[in-house]
Scaffold this motif. Sequence first.
Motif, PDB file in Angstrom:
ATOM      1  N   ALA A  24       0.838  -1.207   0.000  1.00 53.31           N
ATOM      2  CA  ALA A  24       0.000   0.000   0.000  1.00 53.31           C
ATOM      3  C   ALA A  24       0.871   1.255   0.000  1.00 53.31           C
ATOM      4  O   ALA A  24       0.598   2.205  -0.753  1.00 53.31           O
ATOM      5  CB  ALA A  24      -0.941  -0.012   1.205  1.00 53.31           C
ATOM      6  N   ASP A  25       1.917   1.277   0.808  1.00 52.83           N
ATOM      7  CA  ASP A  25       2.798   2.441   0.861  1.00 52.83           C
ATOM      8  C   ASP A  25       3.591   2.581  -0.438  1.00 52.83           C
ATOM      9  O   ASP A  25       3.763   3.684  -0.945  1.00 52.83           O
ATOM     10  CB  ASP A  25       3.742   2.312   2.064  1.00 52.83           C
ATOM     11  CG  ASP A  25       3.882   3.612   2.839  1.00 52.83           C
ATOM     12  OD1 ASP A  25       2.886   4.350   2.946  1.00 52.83           O
ATOM     13  OD2 ASP A  25       4.992   3.883   3.323  1.00 52.83           O
ATOM     14  N   TYR A  26       4.041   1.471  -0.993  1.00 52.30           N
ATOM     15  CA  TYR A  26       4.772   1.484  -2.260  1.00 52.30           C
ATOM     16  C   TYR A  26       3.894   2.072  -3.371  1.00 52.30           C
ATOM     17  O   TYR A  26       4.323   2.943  -4.119  1.00 52.30           O
ATOM     18  CB  TYR A  26       5.217   0.068  -2.615  1.00 52.30           C
ATOM     19  CG  TYR A  26       5.922  -0.032  -3.944  1.00 52.30           C
ATOM     20  CD1 TYR A  26       7.295   0.178  -4.036  1.00 52.30           C
ATOM     21  CD2 TYR A  26       5.228  -0.339  -5.108  1.00 52.30           C
ATOM     22  CE1 TYR A  26       7.950   0.090  -5.252  1.00 52.30           C
ATOM     23  CE2 TYR A  26       5.872  -0.429  -6.328  1.00 52.30           C
ATOM     24  CZ  TYR A  26       7.235  -0.222  -6.396  1.00 52.30           C
ATOM     25  OH  TYR A  26       7.877  -0.307  -7.610  1.00 52.30           O
ATOM     26  N   GLN A  27       2.660   1.602  -3.466  1.00 49.78           N
ATOM     27  CA  GLN A  27       1.738   2.105  -4.490  1.00 49.78           C
ATOM     28  C   GLN A  27       1.462   3.595  -4.292  1.00 49.78           C
ATOM     29  O   GLN A  27       1.332   4.338  -5.260  1.00 49.78           O
ATOM     30  CB  GLN A  27       0.431   1.311  -4.473  1.00 49.78           C
ATOM     31  CG  GLN A  27       0.579  -0.152  -4.821  1.00 49.78           C
ATOM     32  CD  GLN A  27       1.104  -0.388  -6.223  1.00 49.78           C
ATOM     33  OE1 GLN A  27       0.972   0.429  -7.110  1.00 49.78           O
ATOM     34  NE2 GLN A  27       1.735  -1.537  -6.429  1.00 49.78           N
ATOM     35  N   LYS A  28       1.378   4.019  -3.049  1.00 51.16           N
ATOM     36  CA  LYS A  28       1.107   5.419  -2.736  1.00 51.16           C
ATOM     37  C   LYS A  28       2.234   6.334  -3.208  1.00 51.16           C
ATOM     38  O   LYS A  28       1.979   7.437  -3.688  1.00 51.16           O
ATOM     39  CB  LYS A  28       0.918   5.559  -1.221  1.00 51.16           C
ATOM     40  CG  LYS A  28       0.663   6.953  -0.729  1.00 51.16           C
ATOM     41  CD  LYS A  28       0.462   6.942   0.785  1.00 51.16           C
ATOM     42  CE  LYS A  28       0.282   8.319   1.340  1.00 51.16           C
ATOM     43  NZ  LYS A  28       0.097   8.284   2.804  1.00 51.16           N
ATOM     44  N   TYR A  29       3.490   5.866  -3.103  1.00 48.28           N
ATOM     45  CA  TYR A  29       4.632   6.733  -3.362  1.00 48.28           C
ATOM     46  C   TYR A  29       5.418   6.439  -4.632  1.00 48.28           C
ATOM     47  O   TYR A  29       6.311   7.206  -4.975  1.00 48.28           O
ATOM     48  CB  TYR A  29       5.598   6.684  -2.172  1.00 48.28           C
ATOM     49  CG  TYR A  29       5.040   7.320  -0.945  1.00 48.28           C
ATOM     50  CD1 TYR A  29       4.774   8.686  -0.915  1.00 48.28           C
ATOM     51  CD2 TYR A  29       4.773   6.574   0.190  1.00 48.28           C
ATOM     52  CE1 TYR A  29       4.245   9.286   0.219  1.00 48.28           C
ATOM     53  CE2 TYR A  29       4.253   7.160   1.330  1.00 48.28           C
ATOM     54  CZ  TYR A  29       4.003   8.519   1.336  1.00 48.28           C
ATOM     55  OH  TYR A  29       3.475   9.105   2.452  1.00 48.28           O
ATOM     56  N   LYS A  32       5.730   9.335  -6.894  1.00 48.57           N
ATOM     57  CA  LYS A  32       6.349  10.512  -6.278  1.00 48.57           C
ATOM     58  C   LYS A  32       7.855  10.316  -6.096  1.00 48.57           C
ATOM     59  O   LYS A  32       8.633  11.210  -6.362  1.00 48.57           O
ATOM     60  CB  LYS A  32       5.692  10.790  -4.930  1.00 48.57           C
ATOM     61  CG  LYS A  32       6.229  12.006  -4.226  1.00 48.57           C
ATOM     62  CD  LYS A  32       5.481  12.280  -2.938  1.00 48.57           C
ATOM     63  CE  LYS A  32       6.053  13.512  -2.249  1.00 48.57           C
ATOM     64  NZ  LYS A  32       5.395  13.785  -0.985  1.00 48.57           N
TER      65      LYS A  32
END
Length: 81
Positions: A24-29, A32
Amino acid sequence: MKNYNNRVEMEITTGQVNYDHFIADYQKYKGKYKDNMVLQGHPNMWDAARIAEFNKILDFLIAQKCEFVLPYDYYRQPNNN
């Protein structure tokens, strides 16, 4: 010196590695943090289940063709300090 705050969390709390949380964090960033992502872990706190979660994260990153660089090695690369 560059700022290395491009952190992607793989631990829910200190020592608690969780594959789904990391994804989830990987997909979020991933859009960016295009040049690098910083992963931090506390392996002295990991039991067999946490190591298995970490191995799933590694398998995912390898499948994404990510390059792994230790912090000091990254620092020593030209134009990174």
